[in-house]
Motif scaffolding. Structure first.
Motif, PDB file in Angstrom:
ATOM      1  N   ARG A 327       0.836  -1.206   0.000  1.00 16.56           N
ATOM      2  CA  ARG A 327       0.000   0.000   0.000  1.00 16.56           C
ATOM      3  C   ARG A 327       0.869   1.254   0.000  1.00 16.56           C
ATOM      4  N   ARG A 328       1.946   1.218   0.790  1.00 17.06           N
ATOM      5  CA  ARG A 328       2.847   2.373   0.791  1.00 17.06           C
ATOM      6  C   ARG A 328       3.491   2.564  -0.569  1.00 17.06           C
ATOM      7  N   ALA A 330       2.241   1.679  -3.389  1.00 17.85           N
ATOM      8  CA  ALA A 330       1.238   2.063  -4.376  1.00 17.85           C
ATOM      9  C   ALA A 330       0.807   3.510  -4.237  1.00 17.85           C
ATOM     10  N   TYR A 331       0.822   4.041  -3.003  1.00 23.36           N
ATOM     11  CA  TYR A 331       0.233   5.357  -2.776  1.00 23.36           C
ATOM     12  C   TYR A 331       1.230   6.429  -2.362  1.00 23.36           C
ATOM     13  N   SER A 332       2.491   6.115  -2.260  1.00 22.82           N
ATOM     14  CA  SER A 332       3.471   7.135  -1.872  1.00 22.82           C
ATOM     15  C   SER A 332       4.678   7.067  -2.787  1.00 22.82           C
ATOM     16  N   PRO A 339       2.888  11.773  -0.992  1.00 23.83           N
ATOM     17  CA  PRO A 339       1.885  11.055  -1.788  1.00 23.83           C
ATOM     18  C   PRO A 339       2.246  11.101  -3.267  1.00 23.83           C
ATOM     19  N   ASN A 340       1.897  10.051  -4.013  1.00 21.93           N
ATOM     20  CA  ASN A 340       2.238  10.006  -5.433  1.00 21.93           C
ATOM     21  C   ASN A 340       1.046  10.444  -6.281  1.00 21.93           C
ATOM     22  N   LEU A 342      -1.139   8.746  -7.974  1.00 25.24           N
ATOM     23  CA  LEU A 342      -2.373   8.005  -7.740  1.00 25.24           C
ATOM     24  C   LEU A 342      -3.119   8.562  -6.530  1.00 25.24           C
ATOM     25  N   THR A 343      -2.390   8.785  -5.432  1.00 22.74           N
ATOM     26  CA  THR A 343      -3.022   9.334  -4.233  1.00 22.74           C
ATOM     27  C   THR A 343      -3.567  10.733  -4.493  1.00 22.74           C
ATOM     28  N   ARG A 346      -6.792  10.548  -6.501  1.00 24.91           N
ATOM     29  CA  ARG A 346      -7.922  10.069  -5.698  1.00 24.91           C
ATOM     30  C   ARG A 346      -8.420  11.157  -4.751  1.00 24.91           C
ATOM     31  N   ARG A 347      -7.494  11.871  -4.096  1.00 25.11           N
ATOM     32  CA  ARG A 347      -7.899  12.949  -3.202  1.00 25.11           C
ATOM     33  C   ARG A 347      -8.582  14.073  -3.983  1.00 25.11           C
ATOM     34  N   ALA A 402       2.067  16.590  -3.306  1.00 28.25           N
ATOM     35  CA  ALA A 402       2.380  15.262  -3.843  1.00 28.25           C
ATOM     36  C   ALA A 402       3.439  15.415  -4.916  1.00 28.25           C
TER      37      ALA A 402
END
Length: 754
Positions: A327-328, A330-332, A339-340, A342-343, A346-347, A402
């Motif tokens: 998860r880390r 994928a999202y950081s 955050p990358n 993708l994050t 989504r936000r 990000a």
């Protein structure tokens, strides 16, 4: 540093131990008298030598190899002590002395040997990994207890198994196989094979065979001290000592430094579970006619179930940690911890669904590519981490920052905003300003920021990001280190820009490019000796466009490479036609920085010149100061090769870039062109401008460079550059850019006085 030579005493000891094992084998196989004592003395002697060998090699290695060999030395010492106590008690009339003391010594040796394997360079580094490997070995060992029972004790009567030491003798081969399983697990491919572990593995297998054979013989009352199987124990000790002769492979040390563990093969994962099925079958076969299960098998299976549960619990915990790590990942962003993309996306989509005010700030670092080119990617990564920390501090609770990728960052401002996005942009720009002492490093780029606020014109988050991107490019065009907010005018300009890029992609294929030539004259005679090739674009809808209108787009999109190749070939073709009437003339072409980094630049130039039969000295490549100073050593070597072949190398617009004496020493230039901004001020009797041009002219003379004064438009400017001593001049004073047929008419000397 040469590897340390092994002492002669080590080789002598190995030979002596081997002779002891060989002599014992011959003695026992021949059935000579005193075989039991020979067996005991041989085992004590070889295990003692192995302990000395392991202790000796432990002193010559750093940790963890020192721990590994020290624990193996302790294992051999315990083996020697156990065999000594065995011998003493046997000679004292105990027969086969299966006493608690002997069992404790041999069991302690198993513990130290297992600890040694878990300390080897091939073993897992983490406590969790070591525990998993240990449990795998225990599972295999416990699973083999019922299998061993069926093989060894199946046909024995219950009365023959009344002695617990006889039945619990199965634990010895079980412990051996546990150790062997651990060794196979830690030495499994794709890890590099350490020969010492291979030899130790053979020793463990030999000891397992000896223990299994001994237990079977004792169970059937067919063992007597001095049996030929006794030679297997000193042979296993000999192999332990032999393993000290093999140093660890360098790749093991490298793996330890990087902390990277290769993925195990499938059979390594399945290894501890393979014997479990056989154990289940063996339990059924081991049941007595009364339906009872032997106590040892029952206890073993209970222990096996407990260890399996513990192992599966450990696996479940590792899976949870792996999921959290994935998860880390994928999202950081792994470099900065932010955050990358993708994050961020989504936000952003969630914020748009909440119907509150939303703004996006898109940041792109200015000049970051030059940092990577000049100082390497490691320096670039360190800089990105530093910049991320500064921007995070500047953003605070007012937004989510990000890293979208490369040198591109974004800030999401949503909900009740404590500050307007413009003020946040100013804070970010201030945070990126170099601190005292960083100005001289040349590795601290600024940023261009584009701002877009969500409104009725946006249908999705992609529209908002597109507008932020448009505003960011506008900030770059405004001089960088700035911010711009997207407006309808910027949006319309971006659409026009996109259409122009699409048209430019067709320009080369549809023959829309054209070449004009501006004369370069000899100031002493007025004769035209050279010309600069200037690119134009005959746009089907917008008319003839100057290079400033489309070349920046070509550089951004990568089309500049194809355009540059066309320019070089077209200029060489024109020069060949011109030289038919004036054999000494030359032509100059501008080359983009991107083309300098191409390894095929030399082939492109020589191919274009050779295609029209033009000598290499008839071509000059003009390059900007920034393109030259930012070039790598490979670029400079490429230019040096071209200069040595005869191609001219001109520094264009000199004075507007770095203008450093240090880079003039490095660049293989043959010509220097004074920027027109200095020449233009000569009309106003600007003493500083005059002194600047004069200084540049002298500097060029010191470096043996030909000087061309650019932008000469008036008689006063012509008189000034001539008086200063410039050799060549270029500008409207001598002729505007024209097509090749018109240029050919300028072959007669130009009246420089008019």
């Amino acid at each position: 540093m040469a590897p340390a030579r092994r002492p002669l005493s080590g080789r002598v000891g190995l030979v002596a131990a081997a002779l002891v094992v060989l002599g014992e084998a011959v003695w026992l196989v021949a059935g000579l008298p005193g075989g039991a004592l020979v067996s005991d003395v041989g085992a004590v002697a070889v295990s003692g030598w192995a302990a000395v060998a392991c202790a000796g090699v432990a002193r010559r290695h750093p940790a963890p190899l020192r721990r590994f060999w020290a624990l193996l030395a302790a294992t051999m010492i315990l083996a020697a002590l156990g065999r000594t106590v065995w011998t003493v008690e046997r000679l004292g009339g105990h027969g086969l002395p299966h006493t608690p003391l002997v069992g404790a010594l041999f069991t302690a040796g198993i513990v130290t040997g297992t600890a040694a394997l878990l300390c080897s360079v091939a073993a897992p580094r983490s406590l969790v990994g070591q525990a998993r490997t240990l449990l795998d070995g225990v599972i295999v060992g416990l699973a083999l207890i019922p299998i061993g029972w069926v093989v060894v004790f199946r046909n024995l009567a219950a009365a023959d198994l009344a002695d617990p030491l006889r039945t619990f003798g199965l634990l010895y081969p079980m412990l051996d196989l546990m150790q062997l399983t651990i060794l196979v697990a830690i030495a499994a491919p794709p890890r590099p094979v350490w020969r010492a572990l291979t030899v130790i593995g053979i020793g463990l297998a030999t000891r397992a065979v000896a223990d299994a054979g001994y237990v079977s013989l004792v169970a059937h009352d067919s063992y007597a001290p001095g049996h030929p199987i006794d030679v297997c124990w000193p042979l296993s000790y000999l192999l332990m000592g032999l393993a000290t002769r093999y140093p660890p492979p360098p790749s093991c040390a490298e793996e330890e430094e990087t902390g990277e563990s290769p993925l195990p093969p499938w059979w390594r994962v399945a290894l501890p579970y393979l014997p479990v099925g056989g154990a289940i079958v063996a339990v059924v076969l081991a049941r007595r006619p009364t339906g009872q299960t032997p106590h040892l098998i029952f206890l073993g299976m209970m222990a096996l179930l407990g260890v399996l549960a513990l192992r599966q619990g450990l696996a479940a915990n590792e899976n949870l940690r792996l999921v959290a790590r994935l998860r880390r990942l994928a999202y950081s962003d792994q470099l900065t911890g932010l955050p990358n993309r993708l994050t961020f996306t989504r936000r952003l989509r969630r914020a748009l669904r909440d119907d509150g005010p939303v703004a996006v700030l898109l940041l792109d670092l200015d000049g970051f590519k030059q940092v990577n080119d000049r100082f390497g990617h490691a320096a670039g990564d360190r800089l990105l981490r530093t910049i991320a920390e500064r921007m995070t501090d500047a953003t605070g609770r007012d937004g989510m920052i990000a890293r979208l990728g490369g040198d591109e960052f974004a800030v999401l401002v949503a909900g009740d905003r404590p500050v307007p996005p413009e003020r946040l942009a100013l804070r970010l720009l201030a945070a990126l300003e170099p601190l005292p002492g960083e100005e001289d490093l040349g590795v601290h780029p600024s940023a261009s920021i584009g701002i877009a606020e969500y409104g009725p014109q946006h249908t999705s988050h992609t529209d908002l990001l597109r507008d932020a991107d448009i505003a960011m490019y506008a900030a770059k065009a405004a001089g960088k280190s700035a911010y711009r907010t997207c407006t309808p005018q910027l949006r319309e300009s971006a659409v026009t820009r996109a259409e122009l890029i699409a048209d430019l992609r067709r320009a080369v294929d549809e023959d829309q490019l054209l070449m004009e030539f501006q004369p370069i004259v000899d100031l002493s005679t007025g004769a035209v000796r050279s010309a600069e090739a200037l690119l134009r674009w005959r746009h089907p809808r917008l008319g003839v466009l100057p290079p400033a209108r489309f070349l920046p787009l070509a550089e951004e999109t990568g089309l500049i490479l194809a355009i540059d190749r066309w320019v070089i070939h077209e200029a060489c073709r024109a020069a060949a036609i011109w030289r038919e009437r004036s054999p000494e003339v030359t032509v100059a072409v501008n080359i983009a920085a991107a083309h300098l980094r191409r390894p095929d630049l030399i082939a492109t130039v020589t191919g274009a010149v050779g295609a029209v039969g033009l000598p290499l000295r008839a071509l000059t490549l003009e390059l900007t100061e920034s393109a030259l100073i930012e070039g790598s050593e490979a670029v400079l070597d490429r230019l040096t090769q071209l200069r040595d072949l005869g191609v001219g190398i001109a520094i264009d617009d000199f004075g507007t870039g770095y203008s450093s004496l240090s880079y003039l020493h490095r660049i293989p230039a043959t010509e220097l062109k004074i920027d027109q901004s200095f020449v233009a001020r000569l009309d106003a009797d600007d003493a500083r401008a005059y002194a600047t041009v004069e200084m540049v002219n002298r500097l060029a003379g010191a470096f043996d460079l030909t000087v061309v004064a650019e932008g000469v438009e008036t008689g006063g400017q012509h008189a000034a550059v001539t008086a200063i001593g410039c050799v060549h001049g270029q500008g409207w004073r001598y002729g505007r850019p024209v097509a090749l047929p018109e240029l050919l008419q300028t072959l007669t000397p130009v009246d420089a006085a008019r």
